[in-house]
Design an enzyme around this catalytic site. Structure first.
Site, mmCIF file in Angstrom:
data_model
loop_
_atom_site.group_PDB
_atom_site.id
_atom_site.type_symbol
_atom_site.label_atom_id
_atom_site.label_comp_id
_atom_site.label_asym_id
_atom_site.label_seq_id
_atom_site.Cartn_x
_atom_site.Cartn_y
_atom_site.Cartn_z
ATOM 1 N N LYS A 142 0.763 -1.033 -0.075
ATOM 2 C CA LYS A 142 -0.180 -0.062 0.177
ATOM 3 C C LYS A 142 0.798 1.275 0.103
ATOM 4 C CE LYS A 142 -2.050 2.957 2.680
ATOM 5 N NZ LYS A 142 -1.948 4.243 1.914
ATOM 6 N N GLU A 161 9.149 1.333 10.790
ATOM 7 C CA GLU A 161 10.290 2.576 10.620
ATOM 8 C C GLU A 161 9.396 3.794 10.653
ATOM 9 O OE1 GLU A 161 13.331 2.015 9.931
ATOM 10 O OE2 GLU A 161 13.547 -0.045 9.297
ATOM 11 N N CYS A 185 13.137 10.867 7.146
ATOM 12 C CA CYS A 185 13.149 10.628 8.645
ATOM 13 C C CYS A 185 14.538 10.797 9.472
ATOM 14 C CB CYS A 185 12.524 9.181 8.776
ATOM 15 S SG CYS A 185 13.649 8.065 7.864
ATOM 16 N N GLU A 199 9.594 16.329 14.844
ATOM 17 C CA GLU A 199 10.021 16.256 13.487
ATOM 18 C C GLU A 199 9.479 17.603 12.684
ATOM 19 O OE1 GLU A 199 10.534 12.070 11.254
ATOM 20 O OE2 GLU A 199 8.599 12.567 11.628
HETATM 21 N N1 LIG Z 1 12.148 5.261 9.815
HETATM 22 C C1 LIG Z 1 11.990 5.308 8.537
HETATM 23 O O1 LIG Z 1 12.658 4.510 7.987
HETATM 24 C C2 LIG Z 1 11.043 6.274 7.792
HETATM 25 C C3 LIG Z 1 11.051 6.531 6.387
HETATM 26 C C4 LIG Z 1 10.258 7.383 5.811
HETATM 27 C C5 LIG Z 1 9.524 8.101 6.373
HETATM 28 N N2 LIG Z 1 9.342 7.805 7.991
HETATM 29 C C6 LIG Z 1 8.315 8.661 8.575
HETATM 30 O O2 LIG Z 1 7.054 8.993 8.022
HETATM 31 C C7 LIG Z 1 6.548 9.952 8.162
HETATM 32 C C8 LIG Z 1 6.000 10.629 6.963
HETATM 33 O O3 LIG Z 1 5.414 9.752 6.241
HETATM 34 P P1 LIG Z 1 3.605 9.914 5.898
HETATM 35 O O4 LIG Z 1 3.048 11.259 6.190
HETATM 36 O O5 LIG Z 1 3.394 9.289 4.799
HETATM 37 O O6 LIG Z 1 3.255 8.904 7.088
HETATM 38 P P2 LIG Z 1 1.920 8.330 7.574
HETATM 39 O O7 LIG Z 1 1.921 7.618 8.594
HETATM 40 O O8 LIG Z 1 0.809 9.577 7.484
HETATM 41 O O9 LIG Z 1 1.318 7.413 6.268
HETATM 42 C C9 LIG Z 1 2.334 6.393 5.815
HETATM 43 C C10 LIG Z 1 1.438 5.465 5.376
HETATM 44 O O10 LIG Z 1 0.564 4.834 6.223
HETATM 45 C C11 LIG Z 1 -0.628 5.020 5.571
HETATM 46 N N3 LIG Z 1 -1.767 4.961 6.668
HETATM 47 C C12 LIG Z 1 -2.284 6.048 7.405
HETATM 48 N N4 LIG Z 1 -3.036 5.572 8.247
HETATM 49 C C13 LIG Z 1 -3.232 4.403 8.077
HETATM 50 C C14 LIG Z 1 -4.047 3.387 8.770
HETATM 51 N N5 LIG Z 1 -4.785 3.707 9.837
HETATM 52 N N6 LIG Z 1 -3.888 2.127 8.421
HETATM 53 C C15 LIG Z 1 -2.932 1.830 7.369
HETATM 54 N N7 LIG Z 1 -2.194 2.542 6.901
HETATM 55 C C16 LIG Z 1 -2.487 3.920 7.237
HETATM 56 C C17 LIG Z 1 -0.635 6.389 4.529
HETATM 57 O O11 LIG Z 1 -1.723 6.187 3.783
HETATM 58 C C18 LIG Z 1 0.681 5.879 4.102
HETATM 59 O O12 LIG Z 1 0.650 4.941 3.064
HETATM 60 C C19 LIG Z 1 7.544 10.702 9.036
HETATM 61 O O13 LIG Z 1 7.338 10.823 10.346
HETATM 62 C C20 LIG Z 1 8.814 10.232 8.730
HETATM 63 O O14 LIG Z 1 9.769 10.359 9.629
HETATM 64 C C21 LIG Z 1 10.108 7.279 8.498
HETATM 65 O O1 LIG Z 2 12.862 8.900 5.137
HETATM 66 C C1 LIG Z 2 13.415 7.917 5.411
HETATM 67 C C2 LIG Z 2 14.048 7.156 4.521
HETATM 68 C C3 LIG Z 2 15.603 7.611 4.084
HETATM 69 C C4 LIG Z 2 16.685 6.785 3.749
HETATM 70 O O2 LIG Z 2 16.562 5.673 3.506
HETATM 71 O O3 LIG Z 2 17.943 7.276 3.949
#
Ligand SMILES: NC(=O)c1ccc[n+]([C@@H]2O[C@H](COP(=O)([O-])OP(=O)(O)OC[C@H]3O[C@@H](n4cnc5c(N)ncnc54)[C@H](O)[C@@H]3O)[C@@H](O)[C@H]2O)c1
Ligand SMILES: O=CCCC(=O)O
Length: 532
Positions: free
Chosen positions: A190, A265, A299, A432
């Site tokens: 997804k 993650e 992130c 963040e």
């Molecule tokens: N740690 C990592 O590797 C990493 C990497 C990239 C992004 N991030 C984090 O992601 C965040 C930004 O991304 P975002 O805004 O897309 O995050 P988000 O949590 O809003 O969405 C992530 C995904 O989850 C889905 N989602 C939302 N609600 C859901 C539910 N109830 N059930 C199932 N799926 C659901 C969204 O549609 C999307 O596909 C930031 O906090 C960033 O730090 C972390």
């Molecule tokens: O946003 C998180 C992923 C970034 C990375 O893989 O370096």
């Protein structure tokens, strides 16, 4: 090529078959069953690029069934065969890096060069998984009884639900799907509704690579309905999620109902510590790289730049005592040298001005335009979040050194910003900012820097800049983070484990450790082995 306008890019991608606008279930391109769609926008222009299906529980259940059926055969295919398919997929992605890069720029906004960089980075997880597929070894355990033989087998977990964010529309998916397929699992992906087009194009290439229909399914639309279906299904044995901590917590709780394996993650709050013995050029280059990558929307972006300021020591003798120098055994010249060096301690002002000068040179604009280093933020809500964090910080005494407001280009563009005198009372040091804002905080001693750095629920990535070898080791050990960059702002690679501690997540992606997330361990005991 870099100056192509977005509309003509979309038209060209459409005619070459890269603009897929349906979900993928059991190898068939599929609309939402009720025909509903959602719009995908270009964050630089606001234009609608495409309409994709708004799917929900029904489509997800079908995708799960298709993955479950495909698992029966894919998990039995030899590792060498799976490896070949993955290698082919990797080759196809790399061969189409331009088209996939253009899709990323169109729907996510990052500059085209950076987007093509993401394609290569994303592809590397598939290449690495193709290689690791052949190295999923078990164990033979020396038996405790003479007539027994003990083994450990590693077997694929089963159907995987892979939920991804918008900030890396390809890499956050391949980092999950590559190892899952390599281990013999099948997946329901997804992607984010904000950036589904890259995922769909990559899925089409997986079919062309010979990965069987049903092994990779893609659904999008109603996120919570899709999430609920994945969580409720006993056929889904693993959820792997990248995204916000809030959604990650919900999924973790939801996975309890069927006791699924889960990898998370989640968000970070990366400290970037600049010690006064740092090489200033290295520190500036590293800070720019970690802070302004993807316009601050990663992130692992530095969220708090913690810079050493002058220590207010009482007098020269005290300074020498603090450094544990035996005063009585020093020559006058040596004493003077120590004192002079101590007068130079503190890098805060120098760093703040050098960083502001460098950030000022960054060109903001549409990712398709030549020379642009900073694209738009993903949407209006992201811009409003940055504004509210800046308002909070300035109302509590922080000072904007550069930028600080929406860019004159309008839409979702924001000026690259440097803000000084941020402290731990301010929102931007607690959460963040996810935008092009470099908040500078002050510290005096190594101990204080470590305390500030660890003062957060997050624990994904941390950075430190110093030329002192002992300090780099000491501080790396003391930081409560899953990833530490020393004198380096870009540390992500497919060969190293990526993941966080504390509320930044569970499990690791990439590297040999990332494979374990998709494997079950089975202990087999052969009894009655001494027949005579
Ligand atoms: N740690 C990592 O590797 C990493 C990497 C990239 C992004 N991030 C984090 O992601 C965040 C930004 O991304 P975002 O805004 O897309 O995050 P988000 O949590 O809003 O969405 C992530 C995904 O989850 C889905 N989602 C939302 N609600 C859901 C539910 N109830 N059930 C199932 N799926 C659901 C969204 O549609 C999307 O596909 C930031 O906090 C960033 O730090 C972390
Ligand atoms: O946003 C998180 C992923 C970034 C990375 O893989 O370096």
């Amino acid at each position: 090529m870099i100056s192509m306008e977005s509309q003509s890019v979309a038209a060209r991608l459409n005619s070459s078959g890269f603009l897929r606008t349906q979900g993928l279930i059991a190898g068939k391109w599929t609309d939402a069953y009720d025909g509903k769609t959602i719009k995908v926008h270009n964050p630089a222009t606001g234009e609608v690029i495409a309409n994709v299906p708004c799917m929900g529980g029904k489509e997800t259940n079908d995708a799960i069934s298709s993955a479950y059926d495909a698992f029966k055969s894919w998990s039995k295919v030899t590792a060498a065969e799976r490896s070949k398919c993955l290698r082919k997929w990797y080759d196809l992605i790399v061969a189409h890096k331009e088209e996939l890069g253009q899709l990323i720029t169109l729907e996510q906004g990052k500059p085209l060069k950076e987007a093509i960089g993401e394609v290569i980075y994303g592809a590397s997880f598939i290449e690495f998984a193709a290689e690791e597929a052949k190295r999923v070894y078990g164990d033979i355990i020396p038996s405790t009884l003479p007539d027994r033989r003990l083994f450990v087998l590693k077997q694929p977990v089963g159907v995987v639900g892979a939920i991804a964010p918008w900030n890396f529309p390809l890499a956050m998916i391949t980092r999950k799907v590559g190892p899952a397929l390599a281990c013999g699992c099948t997946v329901v992906v997804k992607p984010s509704e904000l950036t589904p087009l890259t995922a769909l194009a990559a899925a089409e290439l997986s079919l062309q690579a010979g990965i069987p229909p049903g092994a990779v399914n893609v659904v999008m639309g109603n996120a919570s309905a899709i999430g609920d279906a994945l969580l409720a299904s006993p056929e889904v044995r693993k959820i792997t999620f990248t995204g916000s901590t809030a959604v990650g917590k919900k999924l973790m709780a939801g996975a309890a109902g069927t006791v699924k394996k889960i990898s998370l993650e989640l968000g970070g709050n990366a400290p970037c510590i600049i010690f006064d013995d740092a090489d200033l050029d290295v520190a500036i280059k590293g800070t720019l790289a970690t802070k302004f990558r993807n316009s601050g929307q990663t992130c692992v972006c530095a969220n708090r730049i913690i810079v050493q300021e002058v220590q207010k020591l009482r007098n020269s003798a005290d300074r020498r005592e603090e450094k544990q120098i035996d005063d009585t055994r020093m020559t006058t010249t040596a004493r003077k040298q120590i004192d002079d060096r101590d007068h130079d301690l503190g890098i805060y002002d120098k760093f703040a001005s050098a960083l502001s000068n460098a950030v000022q040179k960054m060109q903001v604009g549409d990712g398709f335009h030549e020379g642009v280093l900073q694209g738009p933020l993903i949407n209006e809500a992201a811009v409003q979040k940055v504004e509210s964090f800046l308002d909070d910080a300035t109302s509590k005494g922080a000072k904007v050194l550069l930028g600080g407001k929406r860019h004159s280009l309008g839409m979702n563009f924001f000026e690259p910003t440097v803000i000084a005198d941020v402290n731990s009372e301010m929102l931007m040091s607690r959460e963040e900012v996810f935008g092009p804002v470099a908040p500078l905080m002050r510290f005096k001693t190594e101990e204080e820097a470590i305390r500030i750095a660890n003062d957060t629920n997050a624990g994904l990535a941390a950075y430190l800049f110093t030329t002192n070898m002992q300090r780099s080791w000491r501080v790396s050990e003391a930081l409560e983070y899953g990833i530490v960059g020393v004198n380096e702002g870009l540390v992500s690679t497919e060969v190293a484990p990526f993941g966080g501690v504390k509320q930044s997540g569970l499990g690791r992606e990439g590297s040999k450790y990332g494979m374990d997330e998709y494997l079950e361990i089975k202990y087999v005991c052969l009894g009655n082995m001494s027949s005579n």
